[in-house]
Motif scaffolding. Structure first.
Motif, PDB file in Angstrom:
ATOM      1  N   ARG A   1       0.836  -1.207   0.000  1.00 18.21           N
ATOM      2  CA  ARG A   1       0.000   0.000   0.000  1.00 18.21           C
ATOM      3  C   ARG A   1       0.867   1.253   0.000  1.00 18.21           C
ATOM      4  O   ARG A   1       2.020   1.223   0.465  1.00 18.21           O
ATOM      5  N   PRO A   2       0.344   2.355  -0.511  1.00 16.75           N
ATOM      6  CA  PRO A   2       1.111   3.610  -0.452  1.00 16.75           C
ATOM      7  C   PRO A   2       1.551   3.927   0.976  1.00 16.75           C
ATOM      8  O   PRO A   2       0.778   3.740   1.925  1.00 16.75           O
ATOM      9  N   GLY A   3       2.784   4.365   1.095  1.00 15.29           N
ATOM     10  CA  GLY A   3       3.357   4.623   2.412  1.00 15.29           C
ATOM     11  C   GLY A   3       4.053   3.433   3.021  1.00 15.29           C
ATOM     12  O   GLY A   3       4.746   3.566   4.043  1.00 15.29           O
ATOM     13  N   GLY A   4       3.906   2.282   2.404  1.00 10.53           N
ATOM     14  CA  GLY A   4       4.506   1.064   2.927  1.00 10.53           C
ATOM     15  C   GLY A   4       5.961   0.906   2.539  1.00 10.53           C
ATOM     16  O   GLY A   4       6.558   1.780   1.902  1.00 10.53           O
ATOM     17  N   SER A   5       6.512  -0.240   2.936  1.00 12.38           N
ATOM     18  CA  SER A   5       7.927  -0.525   2.719  1.00 12.38           C
ATOM     19  C   SER A   5       8.114  -1.914   2.132  1.00 12.38           C
ATOM     20  O   SER A   5       7.278  -2.805   2.328  1.00 12.38           O
ATOM     21  N   LEU A   6       9.219  -2.069   1.437  1.00 11.03           N
ATOM     22  CA  LEU A   6       9.632  -3.370   0.923  1.00 11.03           C
ATOM     23  C   LEU A   6      11.149  -3.450   0.974  1.00 11.03           C
ATOM     24  O   LEU A   6      11.830  -2.417   0.870  1.00 11.03           O
ATOM     25  N   ARG A   7      11.644  -4.660   1.100  1.00 17.13           N
ATOM     26  CA  ARG A   7      13.084  -4.901   0.970  1.00 17.13           C
ATOM     27  C   ARG A   7      13.303  -5.833  -0.212  1.00 17.13           C
ATOM     28  O   ARG A   7      12.815  -6.971  -0.208  1.00 17.13           O
ATOM     29  N   LEU A   8      14.023  -5.355  -1.204  1.00 14.75           N
ATOM     30  CA  LEU A   8      14.403  -6.178  -2.337  1.00 14.75           C
ATOM     31  C   LEU A   8      15.788  -6.763  -2.093  1.00 14.75           C
ATOM     32  O   LEU A   8      16.649  -6.116  -1.496  1.00 14.75           O
ATOM     33  N   SER A   9      15.975  -7.973  -2.572  1.00 17.52           N
ATOM     34  CA  SER A   9      17.272  -8.646  -2.466  1.00 17.52           C
ATOM     35  C   SER A   9      17.771  -9.016  -3.849  1.00 17.52           C
ATOM     36  O   SER A   9      16.983  -9.377  -4.724  1.00 17.52           O
ATOM     37  N   CYS A  10      19.065  -8.938  -4.011  1.00 21.26           N
ATOM     38  CA  CYS A  10      19.732  -9.363  -5.243  1.00 21.26           C
ATOM     39  C   CYS A  10      20.813 -10.347  -4.818  1.00 21.26           C
ATOM     40  O   CYS A  10      21.816  -9.952  -4.210  1.00 21.26           O
ATOM     41  N   THR A  11      20.584 -11.609  -5.126  1.00 21.44           N
ATOM     42  CA  THR A  11      21.496 -12.657  -4.695  1.00 21.44           C
ATOM     43  C   THR A  11      22.241 -13.207  -5.900  1.00 21.44           C
ATOM     44  O   THR A  11      21.648 -13.450  -6.951  1.00 21.44           O
ATOM     45  N   ALA A  12      23.532 -13.419  -5.702  1.00 14.94           N
ATOM     46  CA  ALA A  12      24.381 -13.852  -6.803  1.00 14.94           C
ATOM     47  C   ALA A  12      24.799 -15.302  -6.657  1.00 14.94           C
ATOM     48  O   ALA A  12      24.912 -15.833  -5.551  1.00 14.94           O
ATOM     49  N   SER A  13      25.045 -15.915  -7.799  1.00 15.07           N
ATOM     50  CA  SER A  13      25.655 -17.237  -7.841  1.00 15.07           C
ATOM     51  C   SER A  13      26.672 -17.240  -8.968  1.00 15.07           C
ATOM     52  O   SER A  13      26.613 -16.422  -9.882  1.00 15.07           O
ATOM     53  N   GLY A  14      27.624 -18.150  -8.861  1.00 11.49           N
ATOM     54  CA  GLY A  14      28.622 -18.270  -9.911  1.00 11.49           C
ATOM     55  C   GLY A  14      29.908 -17.531  -9.627  1.00 11.49           C
ATOM     56  O   GLY A  14      30.988 -18.000  -9.973  1.00 11.49           O
TER      57      GLY A  14
END
Length: 124
Positions: free
Chosen positions: A13-26
């Motif tokens: 919802r507007p005003g909310g938060s999220l955490r994105l992750s970028c995970t690597a392999s190789g």
């Protein structure tokens, strides 16, 4: 070959938060500058934020500065994007990218490896 996988997107919802992750392999992600980009429907891809190899230098697009925080955890081979005070304008597919050329930059041509993206939708 370095492979990147984004996760953490979703509906918020507007005003909310999220955490994105970028995970690597190789390969070890610590060898690379990492950037987050986003692309909304019908719009060009735009830079969001970037972080250098040791995590001591960061940069943000004006749209992200003050609301988003980029960080990295070498032990987990992961880079994060913490997003707060989200608005519908933040709705987009978010991509992480890795590059090892030159100084830290928000220019997409500096990045050689890209993930498939994760959808972020901000809506009430």
């Amino acid at each position: 070959q370095l492979q990147l996988v984004e996760s953490g997107g979703g509906l918020v919802r507007p005003g909310g938060s999220l955490r994105l992750s970028c995970t690597a392999s190789g390969k070890r992600l610590s060898l690379y500058h990492i950037a987050w980009f986003r692309q909304a429907p019908g719009k060009e891809r735009e830079a969001v934020s970037c972080i250098n190899t040791n995590g001591r230098e960061t940069n943000y697009a004006d749209s992200a500065r003050g609301r988003f925080t980029i960080s990295r955890d070498h032990a987990k081979n992961t880079v994060y994007l913490d997003m707060n005070s989200l608005t519908p304008a933040d709705t987009a597919v978010y991509f992480c990218a890795a590059g090892s050329r030159g100084v830290l930059s928000l220019r997409s041509e500096r990045y050689d490896y890209w993930g498939q993206g994760t959808q972020v939708t901000v809506s009430s």
